[in-house]
Design a protein around this motif. Structure first.
Motif, PDB file in Angstrom:
ATOM      1  N   ILE A 178       0.788  -1.126  -0.080  1.00 43.59           N
ATOM      2  CA  ILE A 178      -0.019   0.139  -0.136  1.00 43.59           C
ATOM      3  C   ILE A 178       0.736   1.258   0.229  1.00 43.59           C
ATOM      4  CG2 ILE A 178      -1.670   1.384   1.467  1.00 43.59           C
ATOM      5  CD1 ILE A 178      -2.591  -1.398   2.393  1.00 43.59           C
ATOM      6  N   GLU A 179       1.795   1.163   0.872  1.00 44.06           N
ATOM      7  CA  GLU A 179       2.825   2.537   1.105  1.00 44.06           C
ATOM      8  C   GLU A 179       3.495   2.549  -0.508  1.00 44.06           C
ATOM      9  OE1 GLU A 179       3.402   3.255   5.571  1.00 44.06           O
ATOM     10  OE2 GLU A 179       4.895   1.744   4.658  1.00 44.06           O
ATOM     11  N   LEU A 180       3.960   1.515  -0.985  1.00 43.96           N
ATOM     12  CA  LEU A 180       4.548   1.992  -2.322  1.00 43.96           C
ATOM     13  C   LEU A 180       3.740   2.183  -3.402  1.00 43.96           C
ATOM     14  CD1 LEU A 180       7.038  -1.510  -2.114  1.00 43.96           C
ATOM     15  CD2 LEU A 180       7.970   0.993  -2.463  1.00 43.96           C
ATOM     16  N   ALA A 181       2.680   1.628  -3.623  1.00 48.35           N
ATOM     17  CA  ALA A 181       1.734   1.968  -4.575  1.00 48.35           C
ATOM     18  C   ALA A 181       1.145   3.606  -4.479  1.00 48.35           C
ATOM     19  CB  ALA A 181       0.376   1.017  -4.558  1.00 48.35           C
ATOM     20  N   THR A 182       0.994   3.941  -3.289  1.00 46.60           N
ATOM     21  CA  THR A 182       0.327   5.342  -3.054  1.00 46.60           C
ATOM     22  C   THR A 182       1.595   6.279  -3.386  1.00 46.60           C
ATOM     23  OG1 THR A 182       0.823   4.871  -0.890  1.00 46.60           O
ATOM     24  CG2 THR A 182      -1.564   4.861  -1.602  1.00 46.60           C
ATOM     25  N   GLU A 183       2.808   6.009  -2.978  1.00 44.47           N
ATOM     26  CA  GLU A 183       4.027   6.646  -3.126  1.00 44.47           C
ATOM     27  C   GLU A 183       4.477   6.878  -4.627  1.00 44.47           C
ATOM     28  OE1 GLU A 183       6.101   9.507  -1.203  1.00 44.47           O
ATOM     29  OE2 GLU A 183       5.582   7.864   0.179  1.00 44.47           O
ATOM     30  N   ALA A 215     -10.143   4.629  -0.761  1.00 44.25           N
ATOM     31  CA  ALA A 215     -10.484   5.913  -1.122  1.00 44.25           C
ATOM     32  C   ALA A 215      -9.406   6.631  -1.631  1.00 44.25           C
ATOM     33  CB  ALA A 215     -11.400   6.828  -0.205  1.00 44.25           C
ATOM     34  N   VAL A 216      -8.069   6.562  -1.078  1.00 45.02           N
ATOM     35  CA  VAL A 216      -6.816   7.431  -1.471  1.00 45.02           C
ATOM     36  C   VAL A 216      -6.546   6.715  -2.669  1.00 45.02           C
ATOM     37  CG1 VAL A 216      -4.547   7.757  -0.910  1.00 45.02           C
ATOM     38  CG2 VAL A 216      -6.305   8.136   0.785  1.00 45.02           C
ATOM     39  N   LEU A 217      -6.450   5.288  -2.940  1.00 48.32           N
ATOM     40  CA  LEU A 217      -5.735   4.665  -3.648  1.00 48.32           C
ATOM     41  C   LEU A 217      -6.672   4.925  -5.164  1.00 48.32           C
ATOM     42  CD1 LEU A 217      -5.295   1.078  -2.387  1.00 48.32           C
ATOM     43  CD2 LEU A 217      -3.456   2.265  -3.221  1.00 48.32           C
ATOM     44  N   HIS A 218      -7.959   5.345  -4.959  1.00 51.37           N
ATOM     45  CA  HIS A 218      -9.004   5.549  -5.985  1.00 51.37           C
ATOM     46  C   HIS A 218      -8.399   7.232  -6.571  1.00 51.37           C
ATOM     47  CE1 HIS A 218     -12.656   6.018  -8.680  1.00 51.37           C
ATOM     48  NE2 HIS A 218     -12.797   6.992  -7.916  1.00 51.37           N
ATOM     49  N   ARG A 219      -8.477   7.768  -5.544  1.00 51.13           N
ATOM     50  CA  ARG A 219      -8.079   9.501  -6.098  1.00 51.13           C
ATOM     51  C   ARG A 219      -6.789   9.485  -6.715  1.00 51.13           C
ATOM     52  NH1 ARG A 219      -5.023  12.568  -3.134  1.00 51.13           N
ATOM     53  NH2 ARG A 219      -5.132  11.790  -1.082  1.00 51.13           N
ATOM     54  N   LEU A 220      -5.749   8.366  -6.335  1.00 49.17           N
ATOM     55  CA  LEU A 220      -4.290   8.618  -7.246  1.00 49.17           C
ATOM     56  C   LEU A 220      -4.406   7.711  -8.268  1.00 49.17           C
ATOM     57  CD1 LEU A 220      -2.083   8.069  -3.750  1.00 49.17           C
ATOM     58  CD2 LEU A 220      -2.431  10.154  -5.296  1.00 49.17           C
ATOM     59  N   ARG A 221      -5.700   7.229  -8.582  1.00 47.13           N
ATOM     60  CA  ARG A 221      -5.880   6.391 -10.066  1.00 47.13           C
ATOM     61  C   ARG A 221      -5.134   5.060  -9.883  1.00 47.13           C
ATOM     62  NH1 ARG A 221      -4.327   7.759 -14.475  1.00 47.13           N
ATOM     63  NH2 ARG A 221      -2.534   9.275 -13.872  1.00 47.13           N
ATOM     64  N   VAL A 222      -4.854   4.588  -8.637  1.00 51.67           N
ATOM     65  CA  VAL A 222      -4.333   3.286  -8.780  1.00 51.67           C
ATOM     66  C   VAL A 222      -5.398   2.061  -9.000  1.00 51.67           C
ATOM     67  CG1 VAL A 222      -3.138   1.465  -7.136  1.00 51.67           C
ATOM     68  CG2 VAL A 222      -2.542   4.054  -6.897  1.00 51.67           C
ATOM     69  N   GLN A 223      -5.141   1.583  -9.998  1.00 48.64           N
ATOM     70  CA  GLN A 223      -6.073   0.275 -10.225  1.00 48.64           C
ATOM     71  C   GLN A 223      -5.787  -0.908  -9.129  1.00 48.64           C
ATOM     72  OE1 GLN A 223      -6.259  -1.163 -14.352  1.00 48.64           O
ATOM     73  NE2 GLN A 223      -7.175  -2.987 -13.904  1.00 48.64           N
ATOM     74  N   VAL A 224      -6.994  -1.136  -8.561  1.00 46.00           N
ATOM     75  CA  VAL A 224      -6.661  -2.242  -7.446  1.00 46.00           C
ATOM     76  C   VAL A 224      -7.280  -3.622  -7.935  1.00 46.00           C
ATOM     77  CG1 VAL A 224      -7.473  -2.913  -5.207  1.00 46.00           C
ATOM     78  CG2 VAL A 224      -7.009  -0.483  -5.592  1.00 46.00           C
ATOM     79  N   ASP A 225      -6.430  -4.727  -7.897  1.00 46.61           N
ATOM     80  CA  ASP A 225      -6.885  -6.063  -8.364  1.00 46.61           C
ATOM     81  C   ASP A 225      -6.805  -6.920  -7.201  1.00 46.61           C
ATOM     82  OD1 ASP A 225      -6.919  -5.757 -11.574  1.00 46.61           O
ATOM     83  OD2 ASP A 225      -5.039  -4.767 -11.190  1.00 46.61           O
ATOM     84  N   GLU A 226      -7.829  -7.073  -6.708  1.00 49.28           N
ATOM     85  CA  GLU A 226      -7.882  -8.214  -5.341  1.00 49.28           C
ATOM     86  C   GLU A 226      -8.195  -9.411  -5.806  1.00 49.28           C
ATOM     87  OE1 GLU A 226      -9.296  -5.047  -1.484  1.00 49.28           O
ATOM     88  OE2 GLU A 226     -10.872  -6.042  -3.114  1.00 49.28           O
ATOM     89  N   ALA A 227      -8.050 -10.561  -4.815  1.00 52.89           N
ATOM     90  CA  ALA A 227      -8.081 -11.974  -5.218  1.00 52.89           C
ATOM     91  C   ALA A 227      -7.610 -12.397  -6.427  1.00 52.89           C
ATOM     92  CB  ALA A 227      -9.677 -12.213  -5.289  1.00 52.89           C
ATOM     93  N   ARG A 228      -6.157 -11.764  -6.930  1.00 48.65           N
ATOM     94  CA  ARG A 228      -5.632 -12.134  -7.935  1.00 48.65           C
ATOM     95  C   ARG A 228      -4.308 -12.882  -7.467  1.00 48.65           C
ATOM     96  NH1 ARG A 228      -7.323  -9.521 -12.625  1.00 48.65           N
ATOM     97  NH2 ARG A 228      -5.555 -10.632 -13.810  1.00 48.65           N
ATOM     98  N   GLN A 229      -4.048 -14.155  -7.409  1.00 54.90           N
ATOM     99  CA  GLN A 229      -2.791 -14.981  -6.927  1.00 54.90           C
ATOM    100  C   GLN A 229      -2.035 -14.754  -8.200  1.00 54.90           C
ATOM    101  OE1 GLN A 229      -2.620 -16.239  -3.787  1.00 54.90           O
ATOM    102  NE2 GLN A 229      -0.433 -16.692  -4.280  1.00 54.90           N
ATOM    103  N   VAL A 230      -0.625 -14.278  -7.758  1.00 60.60           N
ATOM    104  CA  VAL A 230       0.193 -14.202  -8.838  1.00 60.60           C
ATOM    105  C   VAL A 230       1.058 -15.304  -8.959  1.00 60.60           C
ATOM    106  CG1 VAL A 230       2.468 -13.178  -9.511  1.00 60.60           C
ATOM    107  CG2 VAL A 230       0.440 -11.845  -8.721  1.00 60.60           C
ATOM    108  N   THR A 231       1.052 -16.597 -10.078  1.00 59.78           N
ATOM    109  CA  THR A 231       1.761 -17.453 -10.305  1.00 59.78           C
ATOM    110  C   THR A 231       3.051 -17.471 -10.938  1.00 59.78           C
ATOM    111  OG1 THR A 231       0.414 -17.878 -12.395  1.00 59.78           O
ATOM    112  CG2 THR A 231      -0.510 -18.680 -10.379  1.00 59.78           C
TER     113      THR A 231
END
Length: 385
Positions: A178-183, A215-231
């Motif tokens: 979260i801190e990296l994405a917002t920064e 809400a902050v992620l949305h304001r910063l235009r960060v696309q959130v992908d939940e329930a996505r396991q990286v293989t």
């Protein structure tokens, strides 16, 4: 009757010095035992500085010459200047020698520490504080194609040297992710930042805390992908069961795992690899070894199992500094106070919690949250001594 006159020095001596003058101190107490501390993070550096106030001789072994201040890596990732004090400055006036090298082996039976240059350094007591490292979780390509938080400077160069903006995929919905994405989103608005998580982003927080983060992620235009396991991680992005996620830069902010040296050396460890300790942070298998920080599996009555992080590592280091310099003999006691997350330079979240780390409904956000978070991270290096 003979009168006995005792002349005391003008400066009041320490209790140790009084015992020494009276002849009650053994020779090994006067010379001091040799205590070796390995690791110069929040736990190790605090422990070394504290132990160095007592009668014992201390050797701190860690390759760094400056304090890493790990909780500010997200700021380094966008090129911000972060105060990182010299380890020598932190240890000034203390009876501590800093050996800037890496420990590669522990000879627990022979009470020796083996460094990467082949030196075998004996100890009477060992403080193991190597902490944790990024867990790549055996995901193919992750270590080869992704940047970890510890590679913040390389990540910054990669983004600034890019010929054109692209997509940054941050993997991990915990505090680091979260801190990296917002920064990154705030500092590089021309880049598309995606936050990819196997579960809910900020899911451990209160409902208000998670809602504020989203809400902050949305304001910063960060696309959130939940329930996505990286293989898998490739040169072109991420592979998931739901399909690929293209990315020019991948940042790995998954979980942390203890340094493997504790298990490899024969200390009693949990399935996770953390050393099992008693209520004085002493190894249950090797009583001449103390463990602090992320490397320790610590349980506190009424609180339970402590989580990894500077919030627990630094208090443990300070405790060992007091215990091994003779300033306390009480068991380690601890209560959580708060959880704080930076959300770029203008926002933060201060999540109020109970002493056992469970969430309270209330949060502090906005300028007030930012001030609290800033005060905490700036106070950490000052409290190492």
């Amino acid at each position: 009757m003979t009168q006995l006159t005792v002349t005391l020095p003008q400066a009041v001596p320490s209790p140790f010095r009084i015992r020494q003058l009276a002849g009650f101190v053994k020779e090994d107490e006067m010379t001091g035992k040799h205590i070796v501390v390995i690791g110069a993070g929040y736990a190790g550096l605090s422990a070394a500085a504290g132990i160095g106030r007592g009668p014992n001789r201390v050797t701190l072994i860690a390759p760094e010459r400056r304090f890493a201040h790990r909780v500010r890596q997200h700021e380094i990732a966008v090129g911000r200047r972060v105060s990182r004090p010299d380890i020598a400055h932190v240890l000034r006036g203390r009876k501590v020698d800093h050996l800037p090298t890496r420990v590669v082996e522990l000879d627990l039976a022979g009470r020796k520490v083996v460094t990467e240059d082949g030196k075998r350094i004996p100890y009477d007591t060992l403080v193991y504080a190597l902490g944790s490292q990024v867990a790549w979780s055996d995901v193919p390509g992750a270590a080869e194609h992704a940047y970890s938080a510890e590679q913040a400077e390389e990540l910054h160069r990669r983004i600034t040297d890019a010929p054109a903006p692209g997509t940054i995929a941050v993997v991990g919905g915990g505090a680091t992710g979260i801190e990296l994405a917002t920064e990154l989103a705030e500092a590089h608005p021309s880049w598309q930042v995606r936050l990819v998580a196997s579960g809910p982003v900020g899911g451990w927080l209160s409902a208000r805390g998670r809602a504020h983060i989203l809400a902050v992620l949305h304001r910063l235009r960060v696309q959130v992908d939940e329930a996505r396991q990286v293989t898998a991680v490739t040169a072109t992005g991420l592979q998931t069961p739901a399909g690929p996620i293209p990315a020019d830069v991948v940042v790995w902010a998954g979980s942390l795992e203890p340094h493997p040296l504790a298990a490899d050396s024969g200390l009693a460890v949990t399935e996770r690899g953390q050393a099992v300790v008693d209520d004085h942070l002493r190894s249950v298998s090797h009583p001449d070894v103390y463990v602090a920080g992320d490397a320790a599996a610590t349980r506190v009555p009424g609180i339970g199992q402590l989580r990894m992080g500077c919030a627990t590592a630094q208090p443990q280091g300070r405790y060992l500094g007091k215990l091994l310099s003779g300033r306390t003999d009480k068991p380690f006691a601890f209560r959580y106070l708060t959880q704080c997350l930076s959300l770029g330079r203008g926002e933060a979240l201060v999540q109020l919690i109970h002493g056992d780390d469970s969430m309270k409904p209330r949060v502090v956000t906005g300028a007030a949250g930012r001030l609290v978070k800033s005060a905490i991270v700036h106070a950490l290096p000052l409290s190492l001594r």
